[in-house]
Design a protein around this motif. Structure first.
Motif, mmCIF file in Angstrom:
data_model
loop_
_atom_site.group_PDB
_atom_site.id
_atom_site.type_symbol
_atom_site.label_atom_id
_atom_site.label_comp_id
_atom_site.label_asym_id
_atom_site.label_seq_id
_atom_site.Cartn_x
_atom_site.Cartn_y
_atom_site.Cartn_z
ATOM 1 N N GLU A 97 0.986 15.886 7.802
ATOM 2 C CA GLU A 97 -0.344 16.069 8.377
ATOM 3 C C GLU A 97 -0.889 17.479 8.147
ATOM 4 O O GLU A 97 -2.066 17.744 8.421
ATOM 5 N N GLN A 98 -0.050 18.381 7.641
ATOM 6 C CA GLN A 98 -0.508 19.746 7.409
ATOM 7 C C GLN A 98 -0.827 20.021 5.941
ATOM 8 O O GLN A 98 -1.132 21.159 5.573
ATOM 9 N N ASN A 120 -6.061 20.045 10.500
ATOM 10 C CA ASN A 120 -5.509 21.290 9.974
ATOM 11 C C ASN A 120 -6.524 22.035 9.128
ATOM 12 O O ASN A 120 -6.646 23.263 9.211
ATOM 13 N N ILE A 137 -2.041 10.478 9.830
ATOM 14 C CA ILE A 137 -1.744 11.631 8.973
ATOM 15 C C ILE A 137 -3.029 12.184 8.370
ATOM 16 O O ILE A 137 -3.246 13.404 8.322
ATOM 17 N N ARG A 196 -12.383 16.634 12.397
ATOM 18 C CA ARG A 196 -11.909 15.290 12.738
ATOM 19 C C ARG A 196 -13.075 14.312 12.906
ATOM 20 O O ARG A 196 -12.936 13.107 12.655
ATOM 21 N N GLY A 232 -4.868 14.062 10.918
ATOM 22 C CA GLY A 232 -4.190 15.329 11.150
ATOM 23 C C GLY A 232 -4.476 16.336 10.052
ATOM 24 O O GLY A 232 -4.582 17.546 10.302
ATOM 25 N N SER A 233 -4.619 15.845 8.824
ATOM 26 C CA SER A 233 -4.939 16.727 7.710
ATOM 27 C C SER A 233 -6.334 17.327 7.871
ATOM 28 O O SER A 233 -6.546 18.520 7.598
#
Length: 323
Positions: free
Chosen positions: A294-295, A86, A79, A48, A82-83
């Protein structure tokens, strides 16, 4: 002279990669010491922090804006972040894949893994016929291959090695220790994959990435090229095609979902239509991505309009049976 230059180049490349080998193995050892949960949290924090500074972040934002034109910039940014989260978790979890997969259908209490559609898995394993399984870069996409190996499904997973030789070597070691058969994507891989199905085995493949010589499908409202191999194999061998995805849940848990066999479209002669089959698989993946955007791995250049052929309908070549 040219041969000597080539040997020197290869030798220098290996020497240049040595520091990265030590760095990656040191990070891997650290992840092991941290344990699954803390390693995943650390990987997420690093991704992140660094991810949004990389050029691939711009690719992710562009992909998201095109796929979700109704979303605000704040939602798009969330999103994308979040990606990265992940992806960082997935990378850190390589050190703990064997430990993470603790699914036991007889256990009184649930573990880290829950499975939906296990009846389809057992039917696929016990029907005595070959089968095809498609998946996507969602959640921790390595877990289905471990599930197959743990529960006796004869399967070979197709994988694309990481660009970094050091990372590729380590990932390969982990995969071979926890998964069944493995086939590296590249020259000659199609013949190896066909051989798996001919022997009555099962082939698993991620089909959500760009493939230059692919067939055209609609993915999230845009034209994209997809590897048609699973469609060709389904056409030639008349074997069932299932989808499997991994959903990352709260509390460092996961849910694996295996779909029933897809009802694939057929041509006028009754054979599986390759382009239609790949569109059917892509539609399933699109629904997965919309549910948990987001995954998914948005940093990949999935859509490349300049590489699309002039016509959106391509004829699928028939695979010749080997003697």
């Amino acid at each position: 002279m040219l041969r000597l230059k080539l040997r020197l180049y290869r030798a220098l490349s290996r020497l240049a990669g040595l520091p990265m080998v030590f760095v990656i193995r040191a990070l891997f050892a650290l992840a092991r010491r941290l344990g699954p949960a803390r390693a995943a949290a650390a990987g997420a924090a690093i991704a992140r922090a660094i991810g949004p500074r990389l050029p691939s972040h711009r690719t992710a934002l562009k992909n998201l804006r095109q796929s979700f034109p109704d979303r605000s910039e704040t939602e798009i940014a969330a999103i994308a972040l979040g990606s990265w989260d992940n992806l960082g978790r997935t990378g850190a979890e390589y050190a703990h894949l064997a430990e993470i997969f603790d699914y036991d259908p007889q256990a009184a209490e649930p573990g880290r893994i829950e499975v939906e559609g296990i009846e389809h898995f057992f039917a696929l394993r016990d029907d005595g016929q070959p089968g095809l399984i498609f998946s996507a870069h969602l959640g921790n996409w390595e877990l289905p291959a471990i599930c197959a190996a743990r529960f006796g499904l004869e399967a070979s997973a197709v994988f694309r090695p990481p660009n970094s030789p050091a990372a590729a070597q380590l990932v390969q070691e982990v995969r071979r220790a926890t998964m069944g058969g493995l086939t590296a994507a590249g020259p000659g891989a199609a013949f190896a994959m066909q051989g798996v199905v001919e022997r009555g085995g099962h082939l698993g493949m991620l089909v959500d990435q760009h493939f230059t010589r692919g067939v055209v499908v609609d993915f999230l409202g845009q034209k994209a090229l997809v590897n048609p191999l699973l469609g060709k194999l389904a056409r030639h061998y008349e074997c069932p095609v299932h989808g499997v995805r991994v959903i990352r849940l709260a509390g460092d848990r996961f849910r694996l979902e295996l779909t029933p066999a897809l009802d694939l479209p057929r041509d006028a002669g009754g054979a599986v239509d390759v382009q239609g089959a790949m569109q059917a698989m892509t539609d399933v993946i699109a629904a997965w991505v919309r549910e948990y955007p987001e995954q998914w791995l948005w940093m990949h250049r999935r859509w490349r309009p300049a590489m699309l052929p002039g016509a959106a309908v391509l004829r699928a070549p028939v695979i010749q049976a080997s003697s």
